[in-house]
Enzyme design. Sequence first.
Site, short mmCIF file in Angstrom:
data_model
loop_
_atom_site.label_atom_id
_atom_site.label_comp_id
_atom_site.label_asym_id
_atom_site.label_seq_id
_atom_site.Cartn_x
_atom_site.Cartn_y
_atom_site.Cartn_z
N ASP A 171 103.45 1.76 -39.18
CA ASP A 171 103.46 0.35 -39.57
C ASP A 171 104.06 0.10 -40.96
O ASP A 171 104.74 -0.89 -41.17
CB ASP A 171 102.05 -0.26 -39.46
CG ASP A 171 101.03 0.47 -40.31
OD1 ASP A 171 101.13 1.70 -40.43
OD2 ASP A 171 100.12 -0.19 -40.85
N GLY A 229 104.14 9.10 -42.77
CA GLY A 229 103.61 10.42 -42.39
C GLY A 229 104.44 11.04 -41.28
O GLY A 229 104.77 10.36 -40.30
N ASP A 232 98.70 8.33 -35.50
CA ASP A 232 97.56 7.41 -35.41
C ASP A 232 97.51 6.58 -34.13
O ASP A 232 96.49 5.95 -33.84
CB ASP A 232 97.57 6.45 -36.60
CG ASP A 232 97.23 7.16 -37.90
OD1 ASP A 232 96.75 8.31 -37.84
OD2 ASP A 232 97.46 6.57 -38.97
N THR A 254 103.92 8.05 -35.33
CA THR A 254 102.72 8.25 -36.17
C THR A 254 101.64 8.89 -35.30
O THR A 254 101.49 8.52 -34.13
CB THR A 254 102.18 6.93 -36.75
OG1 THR A 254 100.83 7.15 -37.21
CG2 THR A 254 102.14 5.79 -35.74
N ARG A 300 106.84 8.31 -48.47
CA ARG A 300 106.28 6.96 -48.55
C ARG A 300 106.90 6.38 -49.81
O ARG A 300 106.60 6.82 -50.91
CB ARG A 300 104.76 7.02 -48.66
CG ARG A 300 104.09 7.71 -47.47
CD ARG A 300 102.59 7.46 -47.46
NE ARG A 300 101.89 8.35 -46.55
CZ ARG A 300 101.70 8.11 -45.25
NH1 ARG A 300 102.19 7.03 -44.70
NH2 ARG A 300 101.02 8.96 -44.50
N ARG A 303 93.13 6.69 -40.84
CA ARG A 303 92.60 5.84 -41.90
C ARG A 303 92.13 4.50 -41.32
O ARG A 303 91.10 3.99 -41.69
CB ARG A 303 93.69 5.62 -42.96
CG ARG A 303 93.17 5.21 -44.29
CD ARG A 303 94.22 5.31 -45.38
NE ARG A 303 95.58 5.37 -44.88
CZ ARG A 303 96.54 6.08 -45.45
NH1 ARG A 303 96.26 6.83 -46.50
NH2 ARG A 303 97.77 6.06 -44.99
N ASP A 363 98.64 3.67 -33.35
CA ASP A 363 98.09 2.34 -33.64
C ASP A 363 99.17 1.26 -33.72
O ASP A 363 99.07 0.34 -34.52
CB ASP A 363 97.27 2.36 -34.94
CG ASP A 363 98.11 2.78 -36.14
OD1 ASP A 363 99.26 3.22 -35.95
OD2 ASP A 363 97.61 2.67 -37.26
O1 F6P Z 1 99.52 7.71 -40.85
C1 F6P Z 1 99.28 8.99 -40.44
C2 F6P Z 1 98.26 9.65 -41.33
O2 F6P Z 1 98.19 10.99 -40.93
C3 F6P Z 1 96.87 9.00 -41.33
O3 F6P Z 1 96.08 9.35 -40.23
C4 F6P Z 1 96.33 9.50 -42.62
O4 F6P Z 1 95.30 8.65 -43.08
C5 F6P Z 1 97.53 9.47 -43.52
O5 F6P Z 1 98.65 9.61 -42.69
C6 F6P Z 1 97.55 10.52 -44.59
O6 F6P Z 1 98.70 10.34 -45.35
P1 F6P Z 1 99.21 11.32 -46.49
O7 F6P Z 1 99.77 12.54 -45.83
O8 F6P Z 1 100.25 10.55 -47.22
O9 F6P Z 1 98.01 11.66 -47.32
#
Ligand code: F6P
Length: 328
Positions: free
Chosen positions: A106, A14, A132, A130, A75, A176, A134
């Site tokens: 991660d 992300g 997040d 990120t 991804r 998430r 985390d």
């Molecule tokens: O990892 C960052 C994040 O924004 C999370 O908080 C979220 O769950 C996820 O990416 C969403 O990913 P995508 O944009 O691939 O749906």
Amino acid sequence: MSKLKKIAVLTSGGDAPGMNPCIRAVVRTAIYNNLEVVGIRQGYQGMIDNNMYDMNTRSVSNILNLGGTILKTARCLPFRTDEGMELAYKNIKAQGIDGIVVIGGDGTFTGALRFSKRFPDIAVMGVPGTIDNDLYGSTYTLGFDTATNTVIEAIDKIRDTADAHDRLFFIEVMGRDSGAIALRAGISCGAEAILLPERATAIDELIENLKAGQFNKKSSSIVIVAEGDKSGGVYDLAERVRGQIKFYDIKVTILGHLQRGGSPSAFDRILGSRLGFAAVNALIDGKSRMMVGLEANHIKLTDLEEALTQHTYKLEDDLMQMSEILSI
Ligand code: F6P
């Protein structure tokens, strides 16, 4: 003296505000140290597709203020396969690249660790990027500060209309597996309740608290729900509460991907610059398979393996408790 001649930089997973300042720092620190720099587009996918280009000082002009990532991101599932990884390695070798800075979360680091174990002749340095927040080994990750401020701005606006109508809002924020944004935004906006993936939600207790708020003459209530909360999703939760609370009109808002965009805050610009600068210097020092982070305002290197095994965001119970006391 470092043997390094040419490094690459990529962003993966992300996107997060602060990635561009970090790319800029990587490119300019490398050039300052007489290294060649290659930008890899779309993360690991670009390694597999050989989607790379030479970067110079001007390739990163005027990007400090930009959200997203000029290198694009992805991804990448094929990178998880042996064939994908071998193809990526072949392309990296053909370009003469001997070190890579990977900016991501991660998932990105898991890929970097596997790649580095399989092909140890390519040095790898991770930068935590990120929203997040985390990752073990850095108090803050790139994008977390900007995303939290974006969430706060949105919730403040929702509070205006919630207050005007005496409404209860359930607001879903990203995360998430991590309640980091939810907790910080909750404290900053005076949320009446904060629901997180790290904590089981007691619905009965939530309803009792909301009733107590109404008894205490609160005109509006905000419940922030992190995406990964285990109580069945924000709509389902609102429905269950609606069955038991009649005094508030109940609404749901999902903030979604707007949380990932926008111009990086001063904090994320500086963090990105510091981490990018440190990542290249660590590669020059001969380090590999590590992550550069910021702890107690100092740069710290952590083994990628350790960063990953310890990676979950540790919920600060004291902040949670404080938030509950302050929002009565
Ligand atoms: O990892 C960052 C994040 O924004 C999370 O908080 C979220 O769950 C996820 O990416 C969403 O990913 P995508 O944009 O691939 O749906």
